[in-house]
Scaffold this motif. Structure first.
Motif, PDB file in Angstrom:
ATOM      1  N   ALA A   1     -10.092  11.966   2.257  1.00 12.93           N
ATOM      2  CA  ALA A   1      -9.876  10.949   0.611  1.00 12.93           C
ATOM      3  C   ALA A   1     -10.956  10.505   0.278  1.00 12.93           C
ATOM      4  CB  ALA A   1      -8.711   9.689   0.405  1.00 12.93           C
ATOM      5  N   ALA A   2     -12.054  10.295   0.924  1.00 15.10           N
ATOM      6  CA  ALA A   2     -13.284   9.198   0.892  1.00 15.10           C
ATOM      7  C   ALA A   2     -13.986  10.490   0.384  1.00 15.10           C
ATOM      8  CB  ALA A   2     -13.673   8.533   1.778  1.00 15.10           C
TER       9      ALA A   2
ATOM     10  N   CYS B   1       2.747  -2.843   3.991  1.00 14.45           N
ATOM     11  CA  CYS B   1       1.551  -3.428   1.948  1.00 14.45           C
ATOM     12  C   CYS B   1       2.108  -2.515   1.428  1.00 14.45           C
ATOM     13  CB  CYS B   1       0.087  -3.714   2.708  1.00 14.45           C
ATOM     14  SG  CYS B   1       0.015  -4.776   3.619  1.00 14.45           S
ATOM     15  N   TYR B   2       1.780  -1.531   1.814  1.00 11.12           N
ATOM     16  CA  TYR B   2       2.094  -0.313   1.134  1.00 11.12           C
ATOM     17  C   TYR B   2       4.036  -0.017   0.211  1.00 11.12           C
ATOM     18  CZ  TYR B   2      -2.804   0.912   1.721  1.00 11.12           C
ATOM     19  OH  TYR B   2      -3.768   0.918   2.303  1.00 11.12           O
ATOM     20  N   PRO B   3       3.871   0.167  -1.320  1.00 13.76           N
ATOM     21  CA  PRO B   3       5.227   0.423  -1.541  1.00 13.76           C
ATOM     22  C   PRO B   3       6.424   1.706  -1.183  1.00 13.76           C
ATOM     23  CG  PRO B   3       3.848   0.819  -3.321  1.00 13.76           C
ATOM     24  CD  PRO B   3       2.709   0.661  -1.838  1.00 13.76           C
ATOM     25  N   ARG B   4       7.203   0.877  -1.066  1.00 14.22           N
ATOM     26  CA  ARG B   4       8.055   1.927   0.016  1.00 14.22           C
ATOM     27  C   ARG B   4       8.874   3.625  -1.084  1.00 14.22           C
ATOM     28  NH1 ARG B   4       7.077  -1.151   3.436  1.00 14.22           N
ATOM     29  NH2 ARG B   4       8.641  -2.729   4.518  1.00 14.22           N
TER      30      ARG B   4
ATOM     31  N   TYR C   1      -5.836   0.441   5.026  1.00 15.22           N
ATOM     32  CA  TYR C   1      -4.946   1.996   5.504  1.00 15.22           C
ATOM     33  C   TYR C   1      -3.787   1.499   6.829  1.00 15.22           C
ATOM     34  CZ  TYR C   1      -8.107   3.529   9.128  1.00 15.22           C
ATOM     35  OH  TYR C   1      -9.062   3.442   9.972  1.00 15.22           O
ATOM     36  N   LYS C   2      -4.533   0.407   8.033  1.00 10.74           N
ATOM     37  CA  LYS C   2      -3.956   0.318   9.182  1.00 10.74           C
ATOM     38  C   LYS C   2      -2.730  -0.433   9.121  1.00 10.74           C
ATOM     39  CE  LYS C   2      -8.024   0.426  11.127  1.00 10.74           C
ATOM     40  NZ  LYS C   2      -8.802  -0.828  12.064  1.00 10.74           N
TER      41      LYS C   2
ATOM     42  N   LYS D   1      -2.771   7.928   5.706  1.00  5.69           N
ATOM     43  CA  LYS D   1      -2.102   6.785   6.549  1.00  5.69           C
ATOM     44  C   LYS D   1      -2.829   6.257   8.012  1.00  5.69           C
ATOM     45  CE  LYS D   1       2.343   7.406   5.418  1.00  5.69           C
ATOM     46  NZ  LYS D   1       2.253   7.178   3.992  1.00  5.69           N
ATOM     47  N   ASP D   2      -4.119   7.589   8.138  1.00  3.44           N
ATOM     48  CA  ASP D   2      -4.649   7.833   9.344  1.00  3.44           C
ATOM     49  C   ASP D   2      -6.350   8.138   8.766  1.00  3.44           C
ATOM     50  OD1 ASP D   2      -5.229  10.490   8.664  1.00  3.44           O
ATOM     51  OD2 ASP D   2      -3.442  11.498  10.402  1.00  3.44           O
TER      52      ASP D   2
END
Length: 175
Positions: free
Chosen positions: A29-30, A110-113, A105-106, A21-22
């Motif tokens: 992760a990258a 856009c992401y599933p709940r 990510y910003k 998320k940040d």
């Protein structure tokens, strides 16, 4: 053929329960996904993405070239098209200007709940470094992406056989 199509990106796709998320989380992760270590002939260098699938019900990590996403849309990974693109069925009110796909990510809307209901079977994807190592073990005579493709093919067939066995068992038990 679509010039943005990136075959090798398909081999890097992994279903994940959540995306970072940040920026710090994305960088970590990258680092783990290590997209820069993957050889590619794609248009643009492979970069880490954590985005939704075309149905908007799963989040996936993938190494693919970055692209510009139009104002008002979320970012998706289209596996059939082998590329990152706009998700035309998922509008984004916070996406008030064009943005680079690696900045997805910003935009948390856009992401599933719900992430808790992602089946564990979908989360059992093998991370890229292990895939590379296993492809060398199982196909020592095949080098590079061909070995990776061969391993991925065997793994997909194994998954389909497992899925079919579960289906047969479920059918047998319900009879």
């Amino acid at each position: 053929m679509d010039i943005e199509f990136c075959e090798v990106s398909k081999l890097t796709r992994t279903v994940v329960r959540n995306c970072a998320k940040d920026l710090a989380g994305v960088k970590e992760a990258a680092r783990k996904k290590n997209c820069s270590a993957i050889k590619s002939t794609c248009l643009g260098r492979l970069e880490y993405h954590c985005v939704i699938n075309p149905w908007g019900n799963l989040t996936v990590e993938v190494c693919a070239p970055a692209t510009n996403i139009s104002k008002g849309y979320c970012t998706e990974y289209n596996e059939g098209g082998g590329k990152i693109q706009e998700h035309y069925n998922r509008r984004c009110s916070a996406c008030n200007k064009k943005y680079v796909s690696t900045d997805a990510y910003k935009y948390p809307e856009c992401y599933p709940r719900q992430k808790a209901d992602v089946p564990e079977l979908l989360l059992s994807g093998i991370p890229r470094p292990q895939i590379l190592e296993k492809s060398k073990e199982r196909f020592p005579h095949v080098n590079g992406d061909n070995g990776l493709k061969a391993y991925a093919c065997v793994e997909r067939k194994s998954f389909l056989i497992l899925l079919y066995a579960v289906f047969l068992l479920a059918s047998f038990c319900s009879a």
